[in-house]
Design an enzyme around this catalytic site. Sequence first.
Site, short mmCIF file in Angstrom:
data_model
loop_
_atom_site.label_atom_id
_atom_site.label_comp_id
_atom_site.label_asym_id
_atom_site.label_seq_id
_atom_site.Cartn_x
_atom_site.Cartn_y
_atom_site.Cartn_z
N ASN A 1 0.95 -1.13 0.16
CA ASN A 1 0.06 -0.16 -0.09
C ASN A 1 0.70 1.23 -0.13
O ASN A 1 1.47 1.59 0.92
CB ASN A 1 -0.95 -0.06 1.21
CG ASN A 1 -1.72 1.28 1.41
OD1 ASN A 1 -1.73 2.30 0.44
ND2 ASN A 1 -2.39 1.27 2.61
N LYS B 1 0.32 4.27 0.10
CA LYS B 1 -0.48 5.63 0.26
C LYS B 1 -0.15 6.44 -0.54
O LYS B 1 -0.27 6.63 -1.74
CB LYS B 1 0.09 5.57 2.00
CG LYS B 1 -0.09 4.44 2.81
CD LYS B 1 0.07 4.64 4.16
CE LYS B 1 -0.10 3.38 4.70
NZ LYS B 1 0.07 3.33 6.33
N HIS C 1 -9.64 1.70 5.13
CA HIS C 1 -8.17 1.60 5.77
C HIS C 1 -8.39 2.58 7.14
O HIS C 1 -9.09 3.47 6.99
CB HIS C 1 -7.04 2.41 4.99
CG HIS C 1 -5.55 2.24 5.42
ND1 HIS C 1 -5.18 3.10 6.44
CD2 HIS C 1 -4.84 1.43 5.15
CE1 HIS C 1 -4.11 2.65 6.78
NE2 HIS C 1 -3.82 1.53 5.96
N GLU D 1 -6.90 5.09 7.98
CA GLU D 1 -6.31 6.29 7.70
C GLU D 1 -7.57 7.00 7.14
O GLU D 1 -7.92 8.25 7.38
CB GLU D 1 -5.25 6.53 7.00
CG GLU D 1 -3.84 6.28 7.64
CD GLU D 1 -2.71 5.60 7.14
OE1 GLU D 1 -2.81 5.72 5.74
OE2 GLU D 1 -1.80 5.05 7.57
N GLU E 1 -5.12 -4.66 10.68
CA GLU E 1 -4.05 -3.63 10.85
C GLU E 1 -4.32 -3.06 12.15
O GLU E 1 -5.19 -1.93 12.28
CB GLU E 1 -4.23 -2.75 9.57
CG GLU E 1 -4.15 -3.15 8.38
CD GLU E 1 -3.38 -2.22 7.28
OE1 GLU E 1 -2.41 -2.72 6.65
OE2 GLU E 1 -3.81 -1.10 7.04
N GLY F 1 2.82 2.24 11.01
CA GLY F 1 3.87 3.30 10.76
C GLY F 1 4.70 3.61 11.93
O GLY F 1 5.39 4.65 12.01
N SER G 1 3.70 -2.00 10.43
CA SER G 1 5.17 -2.33 10.33
C SER G 1 5.68 -3.51 10.02
O SER G 1 6.45 -4.18 10.68
CB SER G 1 5.39 -2.05 11.95
OG SER G 1 5.46 -0.82 12.09
P1 13P Z 1 3.23 0.36 7.69
O1 13P Z 1 3.68 -0.95 6.99
O2 13P Z 1 3.88 1.60 7.12
O3 13P Z 1 3.13 -0.01 9.02
O4 13P Z 1 1.67 0.66 7.26
C1 13P Z 1 0.59 -0.41 7.39
C2 13P Z 1 -0.45 -0.13 6.62
O5 13P Z 1 -1.22 0.81 6.86
C3 13P Z 1 -0.58 -0.74 5.35
O6 13P Z 1 -2.08 -0.35 5.01
#
Ligand code: 13P
Length: 257
Positions: A11, A13, A97, A99, A169, A175, A214
Site C-alpha cells: 500500500n 499510500k 483503511h 487512515e 491492521e 507506521g 510495520s
Molecule cells: P506500515 O507498514 O507503514 O506500518 O503501514 C501499514 C499499513 O497501513 C498498510 O495499509
Amino acid sequence: MAKRHPIIAGNWKMYKTVSEARDYAVKLLEKVGDITEVDVVICAPFTALSTLKDELEESIVHLGAQNMSWALEGAYTGEISPKMLTDLACTYVVLGHSERRELMRETDEDIAKKVKLALSSGLIPILCVGENLTQREGGRALGIVRGQVERDLADLSAEELARVVIAYEPIWAIGTGKTASSQDAQDMCAGIRSTLAGIAGSVADEVKILYGGSVKPDNIAELMSKPDIDGALVGGASLDPDGFSKLIMNAIEGVRK
Ligand code: 13P
C-alpha cells in the site's frame, strides 16, 4: 479444503509520482517478475494506475487502488468509481483503511456500501479492520474488530464473502515500527475467521486474512508461518522495490516453514 494462496500487497499510500511509479515497476519485475508462490499486489495512488497498468499488464503483479466511491457513477466531484478502476486493470481495492476511517471520517455504513459495490463490479476488496491502542489496552480489541467485520460485511452472500480479503491492521502498529507479535496477530486473525464462520459457516476457510502494521523483510517469515495469516498489507516497507522484493522472498520462505 484447498490451501489459501498467500497475498503480499504493498500500500503506497500518498507516495510516488508517475515517473517514480514507472521506475519502481521496472525494478520490481526484475526481482520478482516470475514468482508464483504468492500473489503480489501494488495498491497505488489513482494518478499512477494508468502507467502501472502499462508496465505490469503482462506480469504476475496485480494492481489495486486505495479507495473508491460507493457509487457507480454520478455527480460526485472528486470521487473515483469502481468502473474506472477495472478499466485501469485493477483487480483489488483497499477499503476502510484506518487512515480513511480516522482522518476522512469514513463510517462502517460507507465501507459496507463500498465493499458490496466493489464485489458487484468485479473488484476484490481488501477490507481493513483494527483496534487502536486504548481499545487494545482496555481488552476490547477482539470485540472492536468483530464489530467492524460484522458491520462492513453485512448483507453479503456466501459467494461474495468468499471473495473478500480482510487485512487486520492494529492502528498502533501502523507506521510506528511496533509490530503485533506474530502470536497476537495470529490470535486476531483466528478471531476474525471464527467471526466469519458465525456469519457464513465453512466459507470462512476460504477467506484470505492478511496482517498489516510495520511489516518488514525481517518479520514477515514469522508472520507467514502462522496458520490463519495468509499474507500481509505492507505500507512503508513496500516503497522501495529492492526492500519489497526481499520481503516477498522472505514471505515465501515463511510459507514453506
Ligand atoms: P506500515 O507498514 O507503514 O506500518 O503501514 C501499514 C499499513 O497501513 C498498510 O495499509
